[in-house]
Design an enzyme around this catalytic site. Structure first.
Site, PDB file in Angstrom:
ATOM      1  N   SER A 127       0.988  -1.105  -0.091  1.00 54.03           N
ATOM      2  CA  SER A 127      -0.026  -0.048   0.003  1.00 54.03           C
ATOM      3  C   SER A 127       0.839   1.344  -0.002  1.00 54.03           C
ATOM      4  O   SER A 127       2.097   1.082   0.607  1.00 54.03           O
ATOM      5  CB  SER A 127      -0.828   0.011   1.178  1.00 54.03           C
ATOM      6  OG  SER A 127      -1.298   1.309   1.405  1.00 54.03           O
ATOM      7  N   TYR A 152      -2.687  -0.563   9.877  1.00 52.22           N
ATOM      8  CA  TYR A 152      -2.863  -0.922   8.443  1.00 52.22           C
ATOM      9  C   TYR A 152      -1.419  -0.713   7.686  1.00 52.22           C
ATOM     10  O   TYR A 152      -1.162  -1.609   7.347  1.00 52.22           O
ATOM     11  CB  TYR A 152      -3.826  -0.002   7.699  1.00 52.22           C
ATOM     12  CG  TYR A 152      -4.145  -0.515   6.363  1.00 52.22           C
ATOM     13  CD1 TYR A 152      -4.469  -1.540   5.969  1.00 52.22           C
ATOM     14  CD2 TYR A 152      -3.703   0.369   5.522  1.00 52.22           C
ATOM     15  CE1 TYR A 152      -4.378  -1.895   4.632  1.00 52.22           C
ATOM     16  CE2 TYR A 152      -3.632   0.210   4.054  1.00 52.22           C
ATOM     17  CZ  TYR A 152      -4.090  -1.315   3.637  1.00 52.22           C
ATOM     18  OH  TYR A 152      -4.128  -1.474   2.456  1.00 52.22           O
TER      19      TYR A 152
END
Length: 326
Positions: A127, A152
């Site tokens: 990501s 995350y």
């Protein structure tokens, strides 16, 4: 899954169909791939697509080590694409355990199965969030990423480190893809494009954080799919240490102001947004901007969908019968 099956690859997709967001969208995606009968899709079920005889679906959670090993033993995969994860930066603040179960334990089960069943190449989703509060743009793969600002992001960075160790120890080719703000048809309803479109359509206010002063490298789904498949098709060449290991940025390299993105949605829908400005949220970042030159040089990736065209296609889908949440 759809594009790989369409071109003739033998594909097995898995998902646990959790309720992090509306499962109607998940079942609609499955129907698009030829899995029409919702009643026959339950935990442990194994289906063959009605459209593609070379495509199968298993209702399975990647945190289930036994089920994953049984699947790998049965299928003997050549390549594995791990896009499964608990997504969302903000949700990780309220529900951190979900990220440990999926993004760490589940990812570990996948990478261990790749080792145990001699998978040649693992392609996995990282990501853009790993760049944290990096102020130097565009973001480059060699930038330091040691300070993630959300759990995350920390789990995604952990995935990259784990991949490197398994590549070094066991010789598995590893390709990590740092995706940048994906949007388009079939997108997640918890992401800003769907939230904005739904709120504008219904005349509801939308919350815009950091008082609208945010920049995102919005990337249309077709460019993401094309780049991902190109990486599936090409193992990394050995690096200076002899390891087949790469991490690539995959974005549009044309970041836009969040308010400009909203204006494009307004124009496509034909309604003005009611905006409520709010301060920056914890775990969020001011800007994302991908340098994709490495992916372009080594894989041939070049995004081609302009923001205006991408938003137009997204809103066409949003208003269509294919959208179960319309």
């Amino acid at each position: 899954m759809y594009e790989l099956s369409k071109r003739g690859d033998e594909v097995v997709g898995i998902d646990n169909l959790n309720d992090y967001y509306d499962v109607r969208l998940k079942f609609a995606r499955l129907a698009e791939n030829g899995f029409y009968d919702k009643d026959s899709i339950y935990s442990g079920s194994y289906q063959i697509s009605s459209i593609f005889p070379n495509c199968r679906f298993l209702f399975c959670d990647i945190s289930d080590e036994v089920a994953i090993n049984q699947l790998f033993d049965k299928e003997r995969f050549d390549k594995v694409v791990n896009l499964a994860a608990q997504a969302g930066v903000r949700y990780s603040i309220d529900n951190p355990k979900a990220y440990l179960n999926s993004n760490l334990i589940g990812y570990f089960n996948i990478i261990e199965a790749c080792k145990g069943f001699s998978v040649k190449h693992l392609i996995y989703a990282s990501s853009s969030s790993v760049y944290g509060l990096n102020k130097t743009v565009p973001f480059k793969e060699e930038d330091k990423v040691s300070k993630p600002v959300s759990l995350y992001a920390a789990t995604k960075l952990s995935n990259e480190v784990m991949a490197y160790s398994y590549c070094n120890l066991y010789g598995i080719a590893m390709t990590g893809l740092r995706y940048f703000t994906v949007y388009g048809p079939w997108g997640r309803p918890d992401m800003s494009p769907m939230i904005f479109a739904s709120s504008i359509e219904r005349g509801r206010p939308i919350r815009v954080f950091n008082n609208g002063d945010m920049i995102r490298d919005f990337t249309y789904i077709d460019d993401i799919v094309e780049g991902t498949i190109s990486c599936i098709d090409k193992e990394p060449a050995p690096d200076h240490d002899g390891l087949k290991y790469r991490v690539y940025n995959i974005g549009s390299s044309h970041p836009v102001c969040l308010l400009d993105f909203i204006h494009e949605i307004e124009n496509a829908i034909g309604k003005k947004a009611k905006i409520e400005y709010a301060p920056m949220q914890a775990g969020d970042v001011y800007q994302t901007y991908a340098d994709t030159s490495l992916l372009e040089r080594e894989i041939g990736y070049k995004p081609h969908v302009l923001l205006h065209d991408g938003i137009e296609q997204f809103i066409l889908w949003y208003h269509s019968n294919k959208n179960p949440l319309r």
